[in-house]
Design a protein around this motif. Structure first.
Motif, PDB file in Angstrom:
ATOM      1  N   SER A   1      42.552  35.063  44.610  1.00 20.76           N
ATOM      2  CA  SER A   1      42.565  34.344  42.714  1.00 20.76           C
ATOM      3  C   SER A   1      41.558  35.643  41.746  1.00 20.76           C
ATOM      4  N   SER A   2      40.600  34.962  41.855  1.00 20.20           N
ATOM      5  CA  SER A   2      39.523  36.178  40.916  1.00 20.20           C
ATOM      6  C   SER A   2      39.592  37.649  41.868  1.00 20.20           C
ATOM      7  N   ILE A   3      39.545  38.160  42.677  1.00 18.35           N
ATOM      8  CA  ILE A   3      39.748  39.110  42.636  1.00 18.35           C
ATOM      9  C   ILE A   3      41.092  39.798  42.857  1.00 18.35           C
ATOM     10  N   LEU A   4      42.196  39.077  43.386  1.00 15.28           N
ATOM     11  CA  LEU A   4      43.229  40.080  42.275  1.00 15.28           C
ATOM     12  C   LEU A   4      43.379  40.090  41.098  1.00 15.28           C
ATOM     13  N   ASP A   5      42.902  39.473  39.895  1.00 16.16           N
ATOM     14  CA  ASP A   5      42.821  39.105  38.540  1.00 16.16           C
ATOM     15  C   ASP A   5      42.560  41.137  38.459  1.00 16.16           C
ATOM     16  N   LEU A   6      41.054  40.707  39.190  1.00 14.64           N
ATOM     17  CA  LEU A   6      40.109  42.367  38.809  1.00 14.64           C
ATOM     18  C   LEU A   6      41.768  43.311  39.427  1.00 14.64           C
ATOM     19  N   GLU A   7      41.957  43.317  40.725  1.00 15.81           N
ATOM     20  CA  GLU A   7      42.664  44.269  41.260  1.00 15.81           C
ATOM     21  C   GLU A   7      43.935  44.609  40.143  1.00 15.81           C
ATOM     22  N   LYS A   8      44.684  43.459  39.288  1.00 15.75           N
ATOM     23  CA  LYS A   8      46.104  43.925  38.544  1.00 15.75           C
ATOM     24  C   LYS A   8      45.377  44.759  37.314  1.00 15.75           C
ATOM     25  N   LYS A   9      44.400  44.323  36.837  1.00 18.08           N
ATOM     26  CA  LYS A   9      43.708  44.547  35.370  1.00 18.08           C
ATOM     27  C   LYS A   9      43.049  46.459  35.746  1.00 18.08           C
ATOM     28  N   THR A  10      42.623  46.800  36.195  1.00 17.95           N
ATOM     29  CA  THR A  10      41.934  48.114  36.928  1.00 17.95           C
ATOM     30  C   THR A  10      42.653  48.863  37.459  1.00 17.95           C
ATOM     31  N   PRO A  11      42.497  49.833  37.550  1.00 13.06           N
ATOM     32  CA  PRO A  11      43.650  51.296  38.226  1.00 13.06           C
ATOM     33  C   PRO A  11      42.249  51.566  39.373  1.00 13.06           C
TER      34      PRO A  11
END
Length: 236
Positions: free
Chosen positions: A80-90
């Motif tokens: 979940s943490s990695i997915l949130d990071l993927e969604k926030k950055t290009p």
């Protein structure tokens, strides 16, 4: 006649290489070590954790001789943490850091053992996670949630790869830092097709430019002759 092999590694070949990753097992019975080509494996003594090649761990799991400890990143909180990071950055989430004083590099890092960092996806994250969910789902906490998060991560990251090829038209490079082995294998055909298409478009534009310049030179020469003829007629 044999068909030519596709360039690079295919998805089945990438999954085969993933089986050489080291994972952590908890043996359920005592077993002596094995002399493998890569070196001897340690003996198994329940309930002590032991690192083994992934292919051997899968074999022991199917024989119910050992349980596989999933790596820390293969858990709902970490995914979940990695997915949130993927969604926030290009860009893609950063891969695991290199251990200090090591001569190895990805994909030959202990990134699938129980001591792996929890906040980074290793090179073989996709294929390793799918094989663990298939063969050892009972060893993974909340396997259905893990499966859903992995699917979301795969979709988000593949969308980034497709969006990243837009920079190729401007002559820039695609940043693939942090992209996994299976993602490269699956996206190679798409990226290669885009590159070939851009090359054809560029060649067509260059040919059109040359034809236009040649036509303009011809028209310029013809126009100059007509003006000279008109001037000669006015003088007479």
């Amino acid at each position: 006649m044999a068909l030519p092999l596709p360039p690079g590694l295919t998805p089945p070949e990438t999954a085969f290489l993933c089986e050489m990753e080291m994972v952590t097992v908890i043996p359920r019975q005592r077993l002596e070590g094995l002399n493998l080509l890569g070196g001897p494996t340690p003996p198994l003594h329940p309930p002590h954790r032991t690192p083994l090649p992934f292919w051997l761990a899968l074999l022991l799991k199917r024989q119910r001789r050992a349980n596989i400890l999933p790596p820390p990143w293969l858990s709902p909180p970490s995914l979940s943490s990695i997915l949130d990071l993927e969604k926030k950055t290009p860009s893609f989430s950063p891969p695991p850091p290199l251990p200090a004083h090591t001569t190895t590099s990805p994909p030959f890092l202990p990134s699938a053992t129980a001591d792996a960092p929890p906040d980074a996806l290793p090179y073989h994250w996709l294929e390793l996670g799918e094989m663990l969910l298939e063969a050892a789902s009972d060893d993974i906490p909340e396997p259905d949630n893990v499966r859903r998060l992995m699917r979301d991560l795969r979709e988000v990251r593949m969308a980034k790869m497709r969006a990243g090829v837009n920079v190729l038209e401007g002559g820039r490079e695609v940043n693939l830092n942090g992209v996994g082995g299976m993602e490269v294998s699956e996206g190679r055909a798409f990226i290669g097709g885009v590159v070939d298409g851009l090359r054809k478009i560029g060649a067509s534009k260059e040919m059109s430019r040359r034809e236009r310049e040649a036509e303009e030179r011809e028209n310029g020469i013809g126009g100059g002759d007509e003006e000279e003829d008109e001037d000669d007629g006015m003088d007479t």
